[in-house]
Write a protein that holds these residues in place. Structure first.
Motif, PDB file in Angstrom:
ATOM      1  N   THR A 251       0.928  -1.188   0.110  1.00 18.39           N
ATOM      2  CA  THR A 251       0.001   0.152  -0.006  1.00 18.39           C
ATOM      3  C   THR A 251       0.896   1.189  -0.117  1.00 18.39           C
ATOM      4  O   THR A 251       1.748   1.480   0.897  1.00 18.39           O
ATOM      5  CB  THR A 251      -0.936  -0.023   1.458  1.00 18.39           C
TER       6      THR A 251
ATOM      7  N   VAL B 153      -2.076   0.973  -5.086  1.00 21.79           N
ATOM      8  CA  VAL B 153      -2.118  -0.237  -4.564  1.00 21.79           C
ATOM      9  C   VAL B 153      -1.291  -1.183  -5.417  1.00 21.79           C
ATOM     10  O   VAL B 153      -1.520  -1.429  -6.742  1.00 21.79           O
ATOM     11  CB  VAL B 153      -3.563  -0.626  -4.318  1.00 21.79           C
TER      12      VAL B 153
ATOM     13  N   ARG C 197      -6.514  -1.151   4.027  1.00 24.13           N
ATOM     14  CA  ARG C 197      -5.261  -0.316   3.836  1.00 24.13           C
ATOM     15  C   ARG C 197      -5.428   0.999   4.281  1.00 24.13           C
ATOM     16  O   ARG C 197      -6.128   1.952   3.723  1.00 24.13           O
ATOM     17  CB  ARG C 197      -5.081  -0.516   2.245  1.00 24.13           C
TER      18      ARG C 197
ATOM     19  N   ASN D 178      -1.338  -1.901   6.683  1.00 23.34           N
ATOM     20  CA  ASN D 178      -2.270  -2.978   6.357  1.00 23.34           C
ATOM     21  C   ASN D 178      -2.745  -3.790   7.706  1.00 23.34           C
ATOM     22  O   ASN D 178      -1.885  -4.089   8.291  1.00 23.34           O
ATOM     23  CB  ASN D 178      -1.663  -3.835   5.240  1.00 23.34           C
TER      24      ASN D 178
END
Length: 572
Positions: A130, A149, A230, A276
């Motif tokens: 991320t 991403v 995320r 994350n």
């Protein structure tokens, strides 16, 4: 805002094509290429009972998500359709041999002016996880940002149980005032800015704010399922706690690098940091608050104290049910809560952190007060003791040049910078407890565009020492062009005789919060030629001069040499 499912990633791979605008033979090449078209535009929004224009990308706020896979090539054509200068920085992307496309204004490029276009091109070399992108000019980052991403290569699983769904959560701030004017007025006043009018989660302040009862982000969840969130902090000037009522958060990645799973009730992110986390919907059916609240570590620093709220709503819960509050948020100055999470971060795998060091840098970070020399002190000297607020590294406030440092370095243009940034403070004292910056004490910072030059391949240890010249506080320090191993941190003044280092599995990060009244030690290898900004990610502190740059010289091989600048590089 559910993330891209695996099938769509595969579909993107099939339709990808090779598109080499600035390609040269020595550049790393991706397995496939993703092309994005960004138009920087103004758009009208209504928040907190007010209507205003903001700068955004493609008329979307937050901006469009970039999806890719590890080792992909990314090409983003950016066209500026606003009257403001702008650049885009790809936060956390290490830009191997692509320093020209890193994005910080006046560091690697001049801004993209009104009606101009610039195409960014880089490869995600050995990177996944991320990230996010954001403007790197003035305070436009307040609204010009979006998620980035990067999935593992096809067929490579996550090192944890695959989640039922993925969702992007971007923490931000909202000002009713125009943010470009806000920066100008803040810097011009010599004092601090007003606090943000609201915190936001994916652009939504939530029901605690005026006219925001229905301006709420929501995730609908299925009981028993596990979700990957995320988390991205895109805010300007605040650090924030995040929690979900009655739910545990398991961290599995920090700054786009896998970590050993660590479970906690809450997390704290500073601007520029990403996490994350896994969350399992294992509570009774209902509506639960996802809450964003302040972490304010500096004494006397004003902050917004109203929480932003989003909803974590179970299938079957009544739509008008009252959400359970996130009581897990700690007090605004809970330094122990921050340390507890940092203590729990460990790289998933054994690291290859350098055991030997070639260059040891010691850099103090903190705030300063300059003497007032203005003829209109009531307008321009609103800092502490009627002075002008500043910030510094090794007591030097960084002044951005009028052309980019990278261009000046590459073309040997004299006069834009000097190569005398000190590798240690010019003056040693009790950094944490001594020398309060009360004029006329001599802790006023010097102004200059001073950089540090590193030979290619140098193994660097960097000690970041918090200072109490005005107030000790947590500073999120971001290094462009590299990730670094966080090998140690502690309270008080750094003492190498008693410092405890982790050289086995330290977290690998690109933005680290230097603890309030303490220090952090990081290590990296300077193996990416170019000019790389290192700065506090609180934009107020960056505007005040809390930063410097590393020039990493070319190595000997073709893959150790900075390529030529692109033909469409913006001019100042």
């Amino acid at each position: 805002m559910a993330n891209l499912p695996t099938s769509l990633v595969l579909w993107l791979s099939l339709i990808s094509y090779v598109y080499g605008v600035h390609a040269t033979t020595q550049w790393p090449r991706g397995s496939s290429t993703r092309f994005y078209d960004f138009k920087v535009q103004t758009m009208r929004i209504r928040k907190l009972c007010n209507t205003k224009n903001i700068v955004a990308i493609n008329g979307i706020f937050p901006g469009p998500v970039i999806y890719a896979q590890e080792d992909d090539r990314i090409i983003v054509k950016v066209t500026n359709e606003t009257p403001f200068n702008t650049t885009i920085h790809w936060h956390g992307i290490r830009q191997k041999l692509s320093c020209w496309f890193d994005g910080p204004s006046y560091i690697t490029q001049c801004p993209i002016q009104a009606s101009q276009t610039f195409t960014y091109e880089f490869t995600l070399v050995n990177q996944k996880g991320t990230f996010f992108w954001h403007a790197h000019f003035s305070w436009l980052r307040a609204t010009v940002y979006g998620a980035f991403v990067v999935y593992p290569k096809t067929g490579v699983p996550y090192p944890f149980k695959h989640p039922f769904e993925e969702h992007i959560i971007i923490l931000g701030e909202h000002w009713n005032q125009d943010v470009v004017q806000l920066e100008r007025s803040t810097v011009g006043s010599g004092g601090g800015p007003p606090v943000a009018d609201a915190y936001t989660i994916n652009g939504h302040p939530g029901p605690n704010y005026n006219c925001s009862k229905n301006d709420v982000y929501e995730i609908n969840v299925v009981p028993g399922k596990t979700y990957l969130l995320r988390l991205i902090h895109a805010g300007l000037n605040s650090e924030n706690f995040f929690a979900i009522a009655n739910h545990k958060l398991t961290i599995v990645e920090a700054d786009a690098e896998y970590t050993k799973p660590f479970t906690t009730d809450r997390v704290m992110l500073g601007p520029g940091q990403t996490l994350n986390i896994l969350v399992t919907a294992d509570q009774p059916t209902g509506k639960y608050s996802m809450a964003m609240g302040p972490y304010s570590s500096g004494q006397g620093v004003a902050f917004q104290n109203i929480l932003a709220i989003a909803h974590f709503q179970y299938a079957g819960a009544l739509t008008n049910s009252v959400s359970l509050p996130a009581n897990e948020l700690p007090s605004v100055s809970d330094n122990l809560a921050v340390k507890t999470v940092m203590d729990g971060l460990r790289s998933l795998y054994t690291s290859n952190v350098s055991k030997e060091i070639d260059t040891n840098l010691f850099i103090t970070i903190g705030l300063n007060v300059q003497k007032c020399h203005s003829k209109t002190p009531k307008q321009n000297c609103r800092g502490i003791n009627n002075g002008i607020m500043a910030a510094s590294m090794n007591n030097i406030s960084f002044i951005k040049p009028t052309i980019s440092l990278l261009e000046a370095y590459y073309k040997n243009i004299n006069g834009s910078y000097t190569e005398d940034f000190p590798g240690a403070p010019l003056k040693f004292y009790d950094f944490v407890n001594g020398a309060p910056n009360n004029i006329p004490n001599d802790t006023q910072s010097l102004n200059g565009t001073r950089v540090k030059v590193l030979e290619y391949g140098t193994r660097v240890q960097l000690i970041l020492q918090n200072t109490g010249t005005v107030t000790t506080e947590n500073h999120p320090i971001h290094l462009h062009g590299f990730s670094f191993y966080v090998v140690g941190y502690g309270s008080g003044n750094y003492n190498p005789k008693i410092a405890n280092f982790n050289l086995v599995d330290p977290p690998y990060m690109n933005t680290i919060g230097v603890p309030v009244g303490g220090w952090t030690a990081v290590r990296f290898v300077a193996d990416n030629p170019g000019v790389w900004f290192i700065h506090c990610h609180l934009d107020l502190h960056q505007s005040w001069g809390l930063g410097t740059a590393f020039i990493v010289k070319n190595g000997k091989g073709e893959l150790e040499t900075l390529p030529h600048p692109p033909a469409d590089l913006p001019r100042c």
